[in-house]
Write a protein that holds these residues in place. Structure first.
Motif, PDB file in Angstrom:
ATOM      1  N   HIS A 201       0.824  -1.141   0.151  1.00  0.00           N
ATOM      2  CA  HIS A 201      -0.003  -0.063   0.093  1.00  0.00           C
ATOM      3  C   HIS A 201       1.029   1.054  -0.053  1.00  0.00           C
ATOM      4  N   GLU A 202       0.578   2.333  -0.686  1.00  0.00           N
ATOM      5  CA  GLU A 202       1.195   3.628  -0.688  1.00  0.00           C
ATOM      6  C   GLU A 202       0.438   4.537   0.028  1.00  0.00           C
ATOM      7  N   CYS A 283      -3.248   4.258   0.055  1.00  0.00           N
ATOM      8  CA  CYS A 283      -4.130   3.613  -0.883  1.00  0.00           C
ATOM      9  C   CYS A 283      -3.513   2.543  -1.518  1.00  0.00           C
ATOM     10  N   SER A 288      -2.943   4.175  -7.051  1.00  0.00           N
ATOM     11  CA  SER A 288      -2.224   5.237  -6.477  1.00  0.00           C
ATOM     12  C   SER A 288      -1.836   6.356  -7.363  1.00  0.00           C
ATOM     13  N   ASP A 320       4.436  11.943  -2.687  1.00  0.00           N
ATOM     14  CA  ASP A 320       4.278  10.537  -2.865  1.00  0.00           C
ATOM     15  C   ASP A 320       5.264   9.922  -1.841  1.00  0.00           C
ATOM     16  N   ARG A 322       6.100   6.664  -1.546  1.00  0.00           N
ATOM     17  CA  ARG A 322       6.215   5.218  -1.862  1.00  0.00           C
ATOM     18  C   ARG A 322       7.297   4.723  -1.339  1.00  0.00           C
TER      19      ARG A 322
END
Lengths: 765, 150
Positions: A201-202, A283, A288, A320, A322
């Motif tokens: 999930h990011e 999300c 994403s 972001d 990530r």
């Protein structure tokens, strides 16, 4: 030291064995240990024979009795069991048959005797050219070559040794364990604890002034209460919401997100609109990118709207994150005890709430005892210092302590984890080798390491997470742990040590199915990830079907199914009749289906069922919601009839009697004659009612995921039906005064239908 | 499928000690040799030919003089008889006491355990030493040691 007797090979004994190995093994096991006289050499001790010396007599007999008993035990085990059969299945290794080191130390001697003797007559193996140190490819380089087209999670190698892996959404993820795990993982989620590495999930971080963030979040997200409301604004709770593309509500659903507000410090009051706040959107990896784009669009929209109000320039940043954080999902009643046993938190004098919470965690019989979405921020010592961990046991006190309730509060949710989003990724300071060296220096072997000043202190977040829906009566409760990157493996080994099972995607899907919760993306028909997933599935299934000879495969043409591998939403939606006078029902080619989310579903169903003009009612409702979100009203292009006709809604399906729920099973309305037979005595129906499919049947939807539910004892699943048809079902049931909704379900491979009960997937406040 | 069946004979050799004789520790090889002689003397070459290929001394404990011998099932009575006729090994006189004959070694081992327990129980009951022997011995030795220290 007692000496072992040499085996005397009798000449030509009977019983020819096929190989000498088994005989040798049995004979080894059958040895009986004898006691050797130590006093025979020196004549100084008593000259009495053995039988007259009491202690020596009894000693000798005792020794012999024990030796005989051991021999009996060993003989049974030696001939029938190998050394590695004493290990549980998860510790057995294939290489144990030829490599003694693959077996634990205490079994190595036994394994050595069981091994095949080296073949003396075998041709010598040519020595392979081993590369020198300069030419050897380092392990990291070798492994990173495999990660060019996909991302590995931190725990990849651990999972790859034990699970079947697949590339999904750009990540290499675990599907299911290689051992049989269906029932044990179900039991673990119901009575024990099961862990899932959800680090794929990011997180998308949005920073800006509070007023702008609130309007941004209201604009693009929908939840039971507004995600910008005071309930979530303080940062005490996590909000589960659905993300939409801005300006096209109710179309263009992106997907589900979890929204976390960074908790305010006690000095800053909430009311100030210009205070800088941070929001995290967690999300699914398949959405994403679209979520990122959508948030950028919304933020620019919101900034534009604010420019007109005042002259000050506001800035909203979308970042972001990530790969910066790892998530572990722990589900099951024992998960609280696992967390409490594995983590060693650092207590702070200022945070009394955390002490109370940590105490409460021990008495928690099920995580459902704490409010869903509650966030707890904490800091723990390196989990490897206190390895191996032990689960705490639930202590239900006889006298209940005075109500020291643990409520969600921003102080409890404060954590240093929020600060690490800007900082570069910090690896653990000490590697396992350093800690093992430290442990070796301990005076008492096997003791735990005391945390030193140089040791890491890891900040983390605990979120109380539930898979539950109003319709599913079997909710799954658990915890979500957010930890910084680089720490996944230490925490994983500590959490799994006490017997927590680890599951892959299939285990997670089973949990959601048992709970009656739709899973993303398989049960969200109008989203982009659903389309990608179903196209891939259609291609593989069609290929499989075409490879099969015609006599061995289902004849879909005969069953009248045009495309058995893809759901035809156009067909489902074009069957409904419009209620506006003057419009004849027409079969339109172009439909723009949209999914009615679970927060609105029950209200909309009740409203449209009661209204004389459901299309207009729905239009008014949606327009009102758009304005409440801070969006523009519904554009003139979308007509009320289109909106009403193209609405899809998720339902939870349970078969009434016999039958199975296969993939893409079609849901039909009950015909009037069937209603008469079934409807009158639904409670008294024990066996299945034989229902047949006919061409006049009205198809109202599809089953998107169906399986046998172990907790219910009957097949159940999630499906999607047209909203207008759902209203039709409701009216049907009202006519026969039945409280539930009954439909019939037909699998793709047959003409017979099964009676089923459906319920809206809805979320009440 | 033809199965080769065995008999396992559990024997206890009770020594008859002479006053001026040293107790020599026995060996399984010595017992085997004595058994062989006993068979040849008492049952002749035919007897040894029947038994000899399957005769095997599987276990012998010098501490307790318990021996487990394996023979094939058909001529096991010859071997049993030979054991009974055995009166001396390596010049020393023994009384062989065949405790148990069984088809598996496991039951021979269980019989050995049972025999040992009975013998010990009988011994303790007869000698009236009871369970106090060890405690008395310990008390006596600790008293001696303490007196030495002073």
């Amino acid at each position: 030291m007692p000496a072992k007797r040499k085996i005397q090979d009798s000449e030509g004994t009977g019983g020819s064995e096929p190989n000498g190995r088994k005989k040798g093994r049995i004979q080894e096991a059958r040895q009986i240990v004898t006691q050797v006289h130590t006093h025979a050499a020196d004549g100084s001790s008593s000259k009495l024979p053995v039988s007259l010396d009491v202690e020596r007599f009894t000693d000798a007999r005792t020794f012999e009795i024990t030796a005989m008993q051991d021999a009996i035990g060993n003989a049974r085990a030696g001939s029938s069991k190998r050394s590695w059969q004493k290990l549980p299945r998860r510790l057995r290794r294939r290489a144990a048959s030829h490599d003694v080191r693959r077996v634990p130390v205490y079994l190595r001697d036994k394994a050595k005797t069981e091994m095949d003797p080296l073949h003396k007559n075998a041709p010598p193996k040519s020595k392979s050219k081993t590369l020198g140190k300069k030419k050897t490819v380092p392990r990291t380089e070798k492994l990173s070559k495999r990660q060019r087209d996909k991302l590995w999670l931190e725990t990849h190698i651990w999972h790859a040794k034990r699970m079947k892996m697949q590339t999904l959404w750009g990540y290499r993820l675990a599907l299911h364990p290689t051992e049989k795990a269906f029932r044990s993982s179900h039991r673990a989620s119901k009575h024990g604890c099961i862990l899932h590495d959800a680090s794929y999930h990011e997180i998308i971080e949005v920073r800006g002034p509070q007023a702008l963030l609130v309007s941004l979040v209201d604009l693009c997200c929908e939840s039971s209460t507004s995600p910008g409301s005071i309930r979530y604004l303080t940062g005490a709770r996590a909000c589960e919401a659905l993300l939409y593309t801005p300006n096209s509500y109710p179309h263009d659903l992106v997907g589900p997100v979890t929204i976390l507000w960074r908790p305010t410090t006690p000095l800053e009051p909430i009311d100030l609109g210009h205070s800088q706040r941070t929001v995290w959107f967690i999300c699914h990896p398949s959405i994403s990118e679209s979520a990122f784009r959508g948030l950028i669009i919304s933020s620019s929209f919101v900034v534009e709207a604010s420019k007109s109000d005042n002259k000050r320039k506001h800035k909203v940043e979308v970042v972001d994150l990530r790969g910066k954080y790892n998530f572990f999902e722990l589900m099951g009643p024992k998960s609280s005890q696992v967390i409490r046993g594995a983590l060693a938190p650092i207590f702070d004098d200022e945070r009394k709430e955390f002490d109370r919470f940590w105490d409460r965690l021990q008495h928690l019989q099920c995580p459902g005892g704490l409010p869903s979405g509650m966030i707890i921020g904490l800091k723990v010592h390196d989990p490897r210092l206190s390895f191996p961990p032990a689960n705490t046991s639930v202590k239900v006190p006889k006298v209940l302590p005075p109500q020291q309730s643990v409520d969600p509060s921003p102080r409890l949710a404060c954590s240093e984890l929020w600060e690490t989003s800007c900082a570069p990724q910090a690896k653990p300071r000490f590697c396992k080798k350093d800690l093992d060296e430290r442990r070796a220096k301990n005076l008492i072997p096997g003791g735990k390491l005391n945390p030193l000043h140089e040791d890491d202190q890891v900040p983390l977040l605990l979120i109380r997470y539930s898979m539950s829906s109003q319709s599913g009566l079997q909710p799954m409760h658990g915890w979500k742990m957010v930890i910084p990157s680089g720490w996944a493996m230490p925490f994983l080994t500590s959490l799994t040590y006490t017997g927590t099972l680890v599951g892959g995607q299939q285990q997670r899907d089973t949990q959601m199915l048992e709970a009656g919760v739709p899973r993303f993306p398989h049960d969200f028909p109008t989203t982009e990830p659903y389309r990608e997933h179903t196209e891939a599935w259609e291609a593989s299934e069609r290929c499989l079907w075409e490879r099969t000879p015609p006599a061995k495969r289902v004849n879909y043409e005969r069953l009248g199914i045009d495309n058995p591998w893809k759901a035809d939403w156009g067909k489902v939606l074009s069957r409904c009749t419009t209620t506006v006078a003057g419009y004849a029902p027409t079969q339109r080619d172009v439909t723009h289906p949209w999914l009615l989310n679970k927060y609105l579903a029950s209200a909309v169903l009740d409203g449209t069922a009661g209204a004389s003009d459901p299309a207009a009612w729905l239009y008014a409702k949606l327009a009102g919601i758009r304005l409440a979100h801070g969006d523009t009203g519904l554009s003139l292009e979308t007509s009320a009839n289109d909106l009403w006709r193209d609405a899809l809604v998720q339902v939870q399906v349970e078969l009434h009697g016999r039958g199975t729920l296969g993939d893409l099973a079609a849901i039909y309305l009950l015909r009037s004659d069937e209603l008469r037979t079934c409807g009158s005595s639904l409670e008294r129906i024990r066996e299945s009612v034989e229902l047949e499919h006919s061409l006049q049947d009205v198809m109202i939807g599809y089953i998107t995921s169906g399986a046998y539910s172990l907790s219910r004892g009957r097949p159940s699943g999630i499906g999607t039906v047209a909203l207008s048809q759902m209203v039709g079902v409701k009216k049907q049931m009202l006519a026969i005064s039945n409280p539930g909704y009954m439909v019939k379900v037909r699998n793709r491979n047959s003409n017979s239908c099964y009676l089923a009960r459906i319920q809206l997937v809805h979320h009440l406040n | 499928m033809v199965r080769f069946k065995n008999r396992w004979i559990l024997v206890e050799f009770l020594p008859l000690p002479f006053p001026n004789q040293q107790s020599t520790t026995l060996n399984s090889k010595q017992i085997y040799a004595a058994l062989k002689q006993s068979i040849i003397v008492n049952f002749g070459d035919a007897g040894w030919g029947a038994v000899g290929s399957s005769l095997n001394v599987k276990y012998f404990s010098p501490a307790t003089n318990i021996c487990i011998v394996r023979v094939a099932r058909d001529p096991h009575r010859i071997a049993w008889g030979a054991v009974t006729y055995l009166s001396s090994i390596e010049g020393q006189k023994y009384i062989p006491n065949v405790v148990h004959v069984s088809g598996t070694i496991k039951h021979a081992q269980l019989a050995a355990i049972k025999h040992n327990r009975e013998v010990v129980a009988r011994y303790r009951a007869r000698s009236n030493v009871g369970s106090n022997s060890y405690e008395e011995y310990l008390a006596k030795s600790t008293a001696e040691i303490e007196s030495l220290q002073d």
